[in-house]
Design a protein around this motif. Structure first.
Motif, short mmCIF file in Angstrom:
data_model
loop_
_atom_site.label_atom_id
_atom_site.label_comp_id
_atom_site.label_asym_id
_atom_site.label_seq_id
_atom_site.Cartn_x
_atom_site.Cartn_y
_atom_site.Cartn_z
N ASP A 18 4.45 -5.49 6.28
CA ASP A 18 4.00 -4.11 6.10
C ASP A 18 3.86 -3.74 4.63
OD1 ASP A 18 3.98 -3.90 8.85
OD2 ASP A 18 5.86 -2.76 8.95
N TRP A 19 4.77 -4.23 3.78
CA TRP A 19 4.71 -3.95 2.34
C TRP A 19 3.44 -4.57 1.74
CZ3 TRP A 19 7.23 -0.73 -0.79
CH2 TRP A 19 7.12 -0.93 -2.17
N GLY A 22 0.36 -2.80 2.66
CA GLY A 22 0.28 -1.40 2.23
C GLY A 22 0.47 -0.43 3.36
N PRO A 25 4.90 3.32 2.55
CA PRO A 25 4.74 3.94 1.23
C PRO A 25 5.31 3.09 0.11
CG PRO A 25 5.84 5.45 2.78
CD PRO A 25 5.74 4.12 3.45
N ARG A 26 4.69 3.17 -1.05
CA ARG A 26 5.22 2.48 -2.23
C ARG A 26 6.11 3.47 -2.99
NH1 ARG A 26 2.02 -0.84 -6.99
NH2 ARG A 26 3.92 -1.72 -7.92
N HIS A 65 2.89 -4.62 -3.52
CA HIS A 65 2.59 -3.62 -2.48
C HIS A 65 1.08 -3.50 -2.29
CE1 HIS A 65 1.82 0.39 -0.79
NE2 HIS A 65 2.92 0.11 -0.08
N GLY A 66 0.65 -3.66 -1.05
CA GLY A 66 -0.76 -3.49 -0.71
C GLY A 66 -1.67 -4.62 -1.13
N GLN A 67 -1.12 -5.70 -1.69
CA GLN A 67 -1.95 -6.81 -2.18
C GLN A 67 -2.83 -7.39 -1.08
OE1 GLN A 67 -0.08 -9.86 -4.54
NE2 GLN A 67 -1.66 -11.34 -4.04
N ALA A 69 -3.93 -5.67 1.60
CA ALA A 69 -4.47 -4.57 2.40
C ALA A 69 -5.82 -4.92 3.00
CB ALA A 69 -4.55 -3.30 1.57
N ALA A 72 -5.20 -6.84 6.07
CA ALA A 72 -4.12 -6.30 6.91
C ALA A 72 -4.30 -6.61 8.39
CB ALA A 72 -3.98 -4.79 6.70
#
Length: 150
Positions: A18-19, A22, A25-26, A65-67, A69, A72
């Motif tokens: 999930d991290w 993304g 939340p970050r 974080h979100g790398q 996305a 996903a």
């Protein structure tokens, strides 16, 4: 301790997914799910033999974080063959297979992890040491470092 360790391994890797996607939340409170279970002195030996100390690992993952996305919907992490290998007092050694699927490619590693009971951690245990190695024939193609190596 088997239940606590297995719960930690499974929920921790779900958090990683999930991290990276993304999907959470970050912020410091959310990231504490990662940093708060990394015990003092932790080292992770990655499947290529790299040794990453706790502080460097925490810093690296916070920045990721979100790398993934964009991937996903096509990125998965799951755990198979969890086994308690040894437990004594407040410590336990476990092994498990960590599987990744990204853009249709699958990779997998065998991981050994040492845990210590920790009443402040979400699952009641903290990570003290991790050692990973690729499962035969399941190393990623193209030398990608993450998510395969971290």
């Amino acid at each position: 301790m088997q239940t606590e360790c297995e719960q930690e391994v499974r929920t921790f890797h779900a958090f990683l997914r999930d991290w990276l996607a993304g999907a959470v939340p970050r912020d410091a409170e959310t990231f504490a799910r990662f940093s708060g279970v990394m015990g003092d002195g932790l080292e992770v030996i990655g499947p290529r033999g790299t040794v990453t100390p706790r502080d460097a690992l925490v810093e690296e993952f916070e920045s990721l974080h979100g790398q993934l996305a964009a991937d996903a919907d096509a990125f998965e992490i799951w755990i198979e063959n969890f086994r308690l290998r040894w437990a004594a007092g407040d410590h336990a050694l476990v092994t498990y297979e960590e599987w990744h699927r990204r853009r249709g490619a699958t990779s997998a590693r065998l991981s050994s992890a040492l845990f210590r009971r920790d009443g402040t951690a979400p699952s009641g245990v903290a990570w003290l040491h991790v050692h990973e190695t690729w499962l035969p024939g399941l190393a990623p193609a193209g030398g990608e470092r993450f998510p395969e190596e971290s």
